[in-house]
Scaffold this motif. Sequence first.
Motif, PDB file in Angstrom:
ATOM      1  N   GLN A  12    -138.733  15.622 -19.209  1.00  0.00           N
ATOM      2  CA  GLN A  12    -138.828  14.692 -18.105  1.00  0.00           C
ATOM      3  C   GLN A  12    -138.397  15.726 -16.872  1.00  0.00           C
ATOM      4  O   GLN A  12    -139.196  15.574 -15.643  1.00  0.00           O
ATOM      5  N   LYS A  13    -137.392  16.354 -17.050  1.00  0.00           N
ATOM      6  CA  LYS A  13    -136.751  17.023 -15.871  1.00  0.00           C
ATOM      7  C   LYS A  13    -137.205  18.551 -15.828  1.00  0.00           C
ATOM      8  O   LYS A  13    -136.691  19.295 -14.684  1.00  0.00           O
ATOM      9  N   GLY A  14    -138.288  18.795 -16.505  1.00  0.00           N
ATOM     10  CA  GLY A  14    -138.823  20.107 -16.529  1.00  0.00           C
ATOM     11  C   GLY A  14    -138.336  21.348 -16.878  1.00  0.00           C
ATOM     12  O   GLY A  14    -138.371  22.650 -16.581  1.00  0.00           O
ATOM     13  N   PHE A  15    -137.304  21.244 -18.057  1.00  0.00           N
ATOM     14  CA  PHE A  15    -136.694  22.265 -18.494  1.00  0.00           C
ATOM     15  C   PHE A  15    -136.946  22.788 -20.005  1.00  0.00           C
ATOM     16  O   PHE A  15    -136.236  23.409 -20.522  1.00  0.00           O
ATOM     17  N   ALA A  16    -138.108  22.308 -20.523  1.00  0.00           N
ATOM     18  CA  ALA A  16    -138.716  22.553 -21.768  1.00  0.00           C
ATOM     19  C   ALA A  16    -138.899  24.080 -22.034  1.00  0.00           C
ATOM     20  O   ALA A  16    -138.370  24.594 -23.302  1.00  0.00           O
ATOM     21  N   THR A  17    -139.254  24.778 -20.987  1.00  0.00           N
ATOM     22  CA  THR A  17    -139.561  26.008 -21.405  1.00  0.00           C
ATOM     23  C   THR A  17    -138.553  27.275 -20.636  1.00  0.00           C
ATOM     24  O   THR A  17    -138.548  28.287 -21.182  1.00  0.00           O
ATOM     25  N   ASN A  18    -137.534  26.792 -19.965  1.00  0.00           N
ATOM     26  CA  ASN A  18    -136.399  27.530 -19.593  1.00  0.00           C
ATOM     27  C   ASN A  18    -135.228  27.129 -19.936  1.00  0.00           C
ATOM     28  O   ASN A  18    -134.117  26.891 -19.233  1.00  0.00           O
ATOM     29  N   SER A  19    -135.099  26.986 -21.392  1.00  0.00           N
ATOM     30  CA  SER A  19    -133.790  26.548 -21.934  1.00  0.00           C
ATOM     31  C   SER A  19    -133.966  27.120 -23.471  1.00  0.00           C
ATOM     32  O   SER A  19    -134.751  27.320 -24.036  1.00  0.00           O
ATOM     33  N   PHE A  20    -132.483  26.925 -23.689  1.00  0.00           N
ATOM     34  CA  PHE A  20    -132.520  26.801 -25.420  1.00  0.00           C
ATOM     35  C   PHE A  20    -131.297  26.064 -25.844  1.00  0.00           C
ATOM     36  O   PHE A  20    -130.590  25.580 -25.126  1.00  0.00           O
ATOM     37  N   PHE A  21    -131.095  25.977 -27.171  1.00  0.00           N
ATOM     38  CA  PHE A  21    -130.507  24.772 -27.719  1.00  0.00           C
ATOM     39  C   PHE A  21    -129.583  25.275 -29.021  1.00  0.00           C
ATOM     40  O   PHE A  21    -130.222  26.128 -29.543  1.00  0.00           O
ATOM     41  N   TRP A  22    -128.382  24.575 -28.972  1.00  0.00           N
ATOM     42  CA  TRP A  22    -127.613  25.019 -30.402  1.00  0.00           C
ATOM     43  C   TRP A  22    -127.208  23.812 -30.981  1.00  0.00           C
ATOM     44  O   TRP A  22    -126.605  23.013 -30.042  1.00  0.00           O
ATOM     45  N   PHE A  23    -127.097  23.669 -32.142  1.00  0.00           N
ATOM     46  CA  PHE A  23    -126.500  22.398 -32.934  1.00  0.00           C
ATOM     47  C   PHE A  23    -125.704  22.950 -33.783  1.00  0.00           C
ATOM     48  O   PHE A  23    -125.903  23.728 -34.783  1.00  0.00           O
ATOM     49  N   ALA A  24    -124.406  22.391 -33.832  1.00  0.00           N
ATOM     50  CA  ALA A  24    -123.507  22.701 -34.902  1.00  0.00           C
ATOM     51  C   ALA A  24    -123.865  21.888 -35.973  1.00  0.00           C
ATOM     52  O   ALA A  24    -123.737  22.256 -37.335  1.00  0.00           O
ATOM     53  N   ASP A  25    -124.733  20.826 -36.176  1.00  0.00           N
ATOM     54  CA  ASP A  25    -124.843  20.172 -37.125  1.00  0.00           C
ATOM     55  C   ASP A  25    -126.419  20.356 -37.500  1.00  0.00           C
ATOM     56  O   ASP A  25    -127.459  20.354 -37.008  1.00  0.00           O
TER      57      ASP A  25
END
Length: 255
Positions: A145-158
């Motif tokens: 929604q906020k337009g950050f799908a392509t200029n981001s990355f994610f980390w999950f400890a789980d």
Amino acid sequence: MQNNPLNVNWQVEHPSATYKDPIEVVVHRGANHLAPENTVASAYAALEHGATWIELDVRKSKDGVLYNLHDETLDRTTNGQGALADMNSDEVDKLDAGSWFGKEYAGTRIPRISEMLDSLYGKANVFFDVKRGTPVKDLVRLVRQKGFATNSFFWFADEGMLKEFVRLAPEMKIKVNAGDIARLQYWMTVCRPSYVEINPEQITPEFKAFCKANGIRIMAAILNANEKAYRTAIEKEPDLVNLDQPELFQKVLAE
């Protein structure tokens, strides 16, 4: 509300960056030596010192609102007590998250993730450190929604949350942690990593070659470091650095 309906793949290049090498700077909790961590103020201070990526620590309140808070509890960085997950958003929004750092920041609030993204849109890329208990589908929806799908990355400890994320958002980028090629190969059976975080001393020529062959960018972790540690990391020539003091790193790079 800002959004990016065209899903434009833009990347921020900060005009004040003066790096000798093309190393992108990711700030851990913002420029947390210059302003209260995980606030809009610390994010903007980081951008002023050459950072192009802002880390957001994602946690959920009792009523499901996503906030930018590193600790599980409110005690260290606010005038509240107990776990954020046990407090409703109307209570969280009244807390002071700045006085502990300095009186000039009195009244600073714990920012909602939506507020952080609105503040950073067009100014920075975002690294999401997604804490346990965060509803993955809600975060994915908000990021799109906020337009950050392509200029981001994610980390999950789980790892379970990571697998859910892969199903829900196959187009979004993932960061994994690995100290060697074998561990990185394990993560490649779980997801398709775009980034790997590693201690600088563990970055070998073989590791770099493997990452390059597989399209994985290397991020050196140099948290709570000093000038010597920054110099060591720079010598390893990573693609990115994850650090706490962009102002000090900028100074080292300018030497």
